[in-house]
Scaffold this active site. Structure first.
Site, PDB file in Angstrom:
ATOM      1  N   ASP A 108     108.083  36.008  62.123  1.00 54.78           N
ATOM      2  CA  ASP A 108     108.953  34.548  62.779  1.00 54.78           C
ATOM      3  C   ASP A 108     107.485  34.455  63.871  1.00 54.78           C
ATOM      4  O   ASP A 108     106.207  34.849  64.577  1.00 54.78           O
ATOM      5  CB  ASP A 108     109.485  35.669  63.330  1.00 54.78           C
ATOM      6  N   GLU A 109     107.954  33.137  64.413  1.00 60.41           N
ATOM      7  CA  GLU A 109     107.210  32.780  65.017  1.00 60.41           C
ATOM      8  C   GLU A 109     105.506  32.781  64.924  1.00 60.41           C
ATOM      9  O   GLU A 109     104.982  33.563  65.679  1.00 60.41           O
ATOM     10  CB  GLU A 109     107.700  33.084  66.687  1.00 60.41           C
TER      11      GLU A 109
END
Length: 480
Positions: free
Chosen positions: A151-152
């Site tokens: 993620d991210e």
């Protein structure tokens, strides 16, 4: 309106161990409570609390000892005895701050100033990730599911090697992301063919079904769609899950939150906000077409927003929220019956931790309740206007301003009253802090206790201490 209860699938509780790893005895008490609340598994994000060995030994936490292999084995055995599966979460692309912060690992960063993102072009980076995974898998006998994070992935495409790669016609940052994740997933399947692979979905949200189909990820990974907001957009979320399904990613997960997602420095969670998040997820589950297979939901409890940020709410103050969220899923609504069950299991009079009072002396079903109570009391004092804005009260601004302090021209009578009030607040705070410290150190490492106090208490106490010191200096000049 009542939604159906959460459909079939596992209910996982996320234990984020970066920054506030529970002591072993407390961890076991938490697992025991989870079993009473209907939890099916633990999503364990060890980060620097895993006992990495060899060239990876430097990844272990410096502030406190990592868990030992024996402690990790004991935790798994205890969870298994309570009917819970343990699923490790190991970041393999973004949020690798705990790895890439080390000087010897700087060369693996996508860009020099982004500590979290791995450079996807270096074979050594993939080998690093696979060695991390190997050590984690080896310490989890019988493991059949891994979460690889992803993620991210900030600043992806901004590194020099990525810019060169992207300069070829038709190549995109989306493909760059998918290429690395596919490489890691294939390597996992090659080494452990039976392994189920979960990953966060956020980097794929803007991708078309065709892009996802062509990525090679179909049949390799199970996306976990996360949204922690109380006003989660049901229609948009359903659309995303349906898109992943159309792309061939047929096994999907949801991720909600019971703490650690309202603000980066929160001390005490608001149960209702997290319950509202789960009510929205129930609507999502009820709105999906029949073919979409939701494998389960991970109820996240973040301890930090990332490795470098401050501590969020500690687990004890989050347990009423967690219990309320689980009962919401089980009942399909946060009904009086659901609330009653939470209060019965935890032995409290309210699901909001700030309003709870004991209904029994039993400690067993609310591990850490005394610490939760003390944190609520201290947090209330720290946020009271009298204490937090002491420097702005009429007497301080009128008779002990910076101008007056500098020139030591003050009215002794009023200044002594200010000193008396500031000292009284400091004494009260100190007593509360010592009670919190004494209780917290039973459940958490000394380093966690020290950090929590320095982050939450010291900034409030410092101005009061400064005023008392300045008054003492002024009075020496004014009173014989």
């Amino acid at each position: 309106m009542k939604a159906p209860p959460w459909p079939k699938g596992k209910k996982l509780v996320h234990l984020d161990l970066k920054g506030a790893p529970p002591r072993e005895e407390y961890l076991h008490k938490l697992i025991d409570l989870f079993s009473h609340l209907g939890v099916d598994g633990l999503l364990m994000e060890y980060e620097d609390m895993f006992p990495y060995e060899g060239e990876l030994k430097l990844l272990q936490a410096a502030a406190q000892p990592a868990y030992s292999p024996e402690q990790i084995s004991s935790m798994q055995e205890f969870a298994k005895s309570k009917g819970m599966e343990v699923i490790p979460l190991v970041q393999t692309f973004g949020h690798m701050e705990f790895v890439l912060k080390h000087r010897s690992m700087w060369s693996y960063r996508e860009v020099a100033h982004c500590v979290g993102t791995l450079n996807p072009h270096k074979e050594e980076g993939v080998r690093l990730v696979m060695e991390m995974l190997r050590q984690v898998v080896d310490m989890h006998p019988g493991l059949n599911t891994l979460h690889i994070g992803a993620d991210e992935v900030y600043m992806l495409g901004e590194g020099e090697e990525s810019k060169l790669w992207l300069s070829s016609p038709g190549r995109t940052v989306e493909q760059l992301f998918l290429s690395h994740v596919t490489t890691v997933a294939k390597a996992i399947k090659q080494q452990w063919p039976h392994m189920n692979i979960i990953m966060w979905d956020d980097m794929m949200r803007g991708m078309s079904p065709d892009t996802l189909k062509d990525s090679g990820l179909v049949g390799l990974v199970q996306p976990m769609l996360w949204d922690y907001t109380p006003n989660l957009d049901v229609e948009k979320t359903v659309s995303l899950l349906e898109k992943y399904h159309r792309a061939g990613l047929t096994d999907l997960w949801a991720a909600s939150s019971f703490k650690g997602s309202t603000s980066v420095y929160t001390c005490v969670p608001r149960t209702q906000q997290h319950v509202d998040n789960h009510l929205q997820w129930l609507k999502v589950a009820a709105s999906l077409s029949g073919g979409v297979n939701i494998k389960g939901i991970a109820i996240t409890g973040w301890q930090r927003y990332d490795h470098m940020s401050v501590l969020c709410e500690l687990m004890p103050v989050g347990l009423p929220s967690l219990a309320a969220c689980l009962q919401t899923l089980l009942h399909g609504q946060f009904s009086a019956e659901a609330q009653s069950k939470v209060m019965e299991v935890l032995g409290v009079s309210s699901v909001e931790v700030e309003a709870m009072e004991r209904t029994s002396e039993a400690e067993s079903l609310f591990p850490g309740r005394r610490l939760a109570e003390l944190i609520v009391e201290l947090n209330s004092l720290l946020n009271s206007e009298d204490v937090r804005f002491f420097e702005d009260n009429m007497f301080v601004r009128g008779w002990f301003s910076p101008y007056q302090r500098q020139r030591k021209m003050v009215t002794p009578l009023i200044t002594m009253q200010i000193h008396s009030q500031a000292s009284a607040y400091l004494d009260t705070l100190q007593q509360k802090v010592e009670a919190v410290r004494k209780e917290m150190v039973r459940l958490y490492p000394d380093s966690t206790v020290q950090e929590w106090i320095e982050e939450h208490v010291s900034p409030v106490m410092a101005p009061l201490q400064k005023i008392t010191e300045d008054i003492g200096a002024c009075l020496k000049e004014m009173v014989p």
